[in-house]
Design an enzyme around this catalytic site. Sequence first.
Site, short mmCIF file in Angstrom:
data_model
loop_
_atom_site.label_atom_id
_atom_site.label_comp_id
_atom_site.label_asym_id
_atom_site.label_seq_id
_atom_site.Cartn_x
_atom_site.Cartn_y
_atom_site.Cartn_z
CD GLU A 93 -10.12 -1.64 8.05
OE1 GLU A 93 -10.13 -1.42 7.05
OE2 GLU A 93 -9.29 -2.29 8.64
CD GLU A 104 -2.92 -1.20 2.21
OE1 GLU A 104 -4.16 -1.31 2.00
OE2 GLU A 104 -2.45 -0.85 3.39
CG ASP A 136 -7.64 -6.01 4.77
OD1 ASP A 136 -7.24 -5.80 6.28
OD2 ASP A 136 -7.96 -4.60 4.41
#
Length: 669
Positions: A367, A266, A339
């Site tokens: 999240e 990332e 993820d």
Amino acid sequence: MKYRIFSLFYIAIVFVTQMAAEDGSHLWLRLPANAHAEISAPRQSPTLNIAVEELQQAWKGAPVRLVIQKDKQLQAEGFRIRHEDNKITLTSPTETGLLYAAYHLLRMQETGQNVVEAQTTENPAYNLRILNHWDNMDRTVERGYAGQSLWNWEELPNTLSDRYKEYARANASIGINGTVLNNVNASPKILSAEYLQKVKALADIFRPYGLRVYLSVNFASPMALDSLSTADPLDKEVIRWWKNKVKEIYRIIPDFGGFLVKANSEGQPGPCDFGRTHAEGANMLADALKPYKGIVMWRAFVYSPSDADRAKQAYLEFEPLDGQFRNNVIVQVKNGPIDFQPREPYSPLFGAMQHTPLMAEFQVTQEYLGHSNHLAYLAPMWKEFFEFVAPASLKAVAGVANIGTDANWCGHTFAQANWYAFGRLAWQPSLSSGNIADEWLKQTFGSQPSDINAQLKKMMLDSHEAVVNYMMPLGLHHIFAWGHHYGPEPWCSIPGARPDWLPSYYHRADKQGIGFDRSSKGSNAVAQYPETLAKQYDNIDTCPEEYLLWFHHVPWSHRMKSGRSLWDELCHHYDNGVRQVRDFQKIWDAAEKYIDAERFHEVQSKLKIQARDAVWWKDACLLYFQEFSGMPIPYEIERPIHELKDLQKVHLPISNYECPTKELLNKNR
């Protein structure tokens, strides 16, 4: 109104000791403070003094004796508790072990266990049980939903918050012994001389509680801090820089734990930028840390723009490096291959790297599970992981923290249970989700009537599956709203975005069916699993239905085990999720007179948000996918209350995610 007045009066009279207003700041450590217990210790020290003080204030039983003693059956942090001659003896080879024993004894007391008859021997499953804080230097928290970062860098090292000690105490009470203070997307500034003094101040507070400090580091720090021309891990100047920096750290913090590294992921810099491998980058840092017994935790969360299935990429990049890492490197692997999705099969890297120490990375912060608005007890999800990955095959475990400056630490009272459960499972993965929930409930809310406690525990145990049902059942994954990952957006399309950042990459809905084909006829991700599992997952008829759309593109008319078509089964799962959350509201409301008003209303309010959000998810996903299936929603399923065109207009700012559907709900009533 009359009923409400009577209810408060009843609470005040009958439950006066438990019903004092509470803001959740005491977590599961709502211990008595006036027990005046008789406690003896072999000596005074910062750690033993804490153990003695905790027991003196809260222990209500027989005199307690703390003994430091080597024992072949006990690891360094292990302990034994035994009752004999009208005394309780706590034994451990170390002071930290005795501190853990003290907290365990108090846990037994607060949960109603018979200490007199119990002869307890405890050893941690892992030597490293660590929290990863994704906290930034400006006190924002990436994927944090409970206020600002605990660490006030601007005021450190001179001003020390009382919460630093309470944080260390809470971690010690559940056996967590390490903390990474800063975000894996690390600022090089954390390694500057100024900030190392700030880190030292925290390390000094944490040390008596057995909590060691670690830092996330930016691989290009030599270039950023001292203007080196490269960060090539084989460059002599770079190697010298890291050795000097590590020496500086240990001069300031002698028990510093080591580094956590996110590299070549990332946009973060890493050894691959210089034509080197992850192993070469990790080994350079490991060599610098080894004289001080420090470690490197090197994250395997990597994916790049590629034609390869994203679920395969970590395996493809790391499996060939097996056996090439130094022995003080631990490769840190997320529990699933994508993820932190609400449900994923385990990452195939576990078991594939037989010659490399591995640690599992779980996400405690929610999240992808409704942030701090949704009740989602995560122990069952983590236990599901351990059904596939033998705990003994791991070197350590890490959890991405859900902690912030909110009064109740985690933004949602029940989110505290995930911090608690992570610590307990990190200590002993064989503990059941139910036992941990029972421990947490009794310590957090006090004694309840058995039927109330049973219902609250059932609510916790069912909550993760409920979230999966109303968000992404049957193996659906990553169909969240862009960026903040709160709420559904299966139709999301961002010009110029990489395909694997968009929901359509994962759900692949079309007129024929839905799901990502990872079978041998598709991306062949199944081949990364052991042969028996690969064969099971590869066959649409034997693949577990909870992973079906993860591994297969399934026709809408496919017959499921229930006898329903895939489309009808999907509708029922979404509807069940909504119904489950509504049942949670009923369970919680029934417990009102046994819970203090402040925490009761906080949870009640969050459950209202969750119930509205569950309808939002159900309506958005079913109405959108119906455009592909062309099939009717079964008559027994609750009708959608939104219009798809209205839901597609929702663009939620990250700072205002509490209840985006409230206006829509009101509009449709």
